[in-house]
Design a protein around this motif. Structure first.
Motif, mmCIF file in Angstrom:
data_model
loop_
_atom_site.group_PDB
_atom_site.id
_atom_site.type_symbol
_atom_site.label_atom_id
_atom_site.label_comp_id
_atom_site.label_asym_id
_atom_site.label_seq_id
_atom_site.Cartn_x
_atom_site.Cartn_y
_atom_site.Cartn_z
ATOM 1 N N ARG A 81 -9.838 -2.914 4.607
ATOM 2 C CA ARG A 81 -9.301 -4.075 5.297
ATOM 3 C C ARG A 81 -7.783 -4.012 5.312
ATOM 4 N N GLN A 82 -7.230 -4.657 6.315
ATOM 5 C CA GLN A 82 -5.779 -4.714 6.428
ATOM 6 C C GLN A 82 -5.375 -6.073 6.958
ATOM 7 N N ARG A 111 -3.280 -1.118 3.895
ATOM 8 C CA ARG A 111 -4.725 -0.998 4.000
ATOM 9 C C ARG A 111 -5.339 -0.894 2.610
ATOM 10 N N HIS A 121 -8.000 5.818 1.695
ATOM 11 C CA HIS A 121 -8.379 5.877 3.106
ATOM 12 C C HIS A 121 -8.069 7.232 3.733
#
Length: 125
Positions: A37-38, A44, A109
């Motif tokens: 999520r960001q 992030r 990520h």
């Protein structure tokens, strides 16, 4: 490889929401699936992840005990069930895929090369 998220929306604090990530182009035993999520102005964050080989799960401390990740291999879908949501959960949520990723990779990520377009979650009263 394609991933498509759905299920975002607006929810009040303390409520629940279930996000879905439908994937195609690979088999469930080839790729780990993660949720990231960001939020505006923030980096992030790796929220949760489920590995391909053994189905082990990872949760960020910020969501541990409130979110649950699961996968339905027959439907090529990974879910993120969100309970007791808080305003700080507000963000765009993306699912992503990483080939043969192990649990230690889940928070990073950069291991994930395939991403969905994201779904917005807003937690507000």
């Amino acid at each position: 490889v394609q991933l498509v998220e759905s299920g975002g929306g607006s929810v009040q604090p303390g409520g629940s929401l279930r996000l879905s990530c439908v994937y195609s182009g690979f088999s469930f035993d080839e790729y780990a699936i993660g949720w990231f999520r960001q939020a505006p102005g923030k980096e992030r964050e790796g929220v949760s992840c489920i590995t391909s080989s053994d189905g082990r799960t990872y949760y960020a401390d910020s969501v541990k005990g409130r979110f649950t990740i699961s996968r339905d291999n027959a439907k090529n879908t990974v879910y993120l069930q969100m309970y007791n949501v808080k305003p700080e959960d507000t963000a765009v949520y993306h699912c992503a895929a990483a080939p043969n990723a192990v649990l230690s990779m889940c928070a990073d990520h950069t291991w994930f090369g395939y991403w969905g377009q994201g779904t917005q979650v807003i937690v507000s009263s």
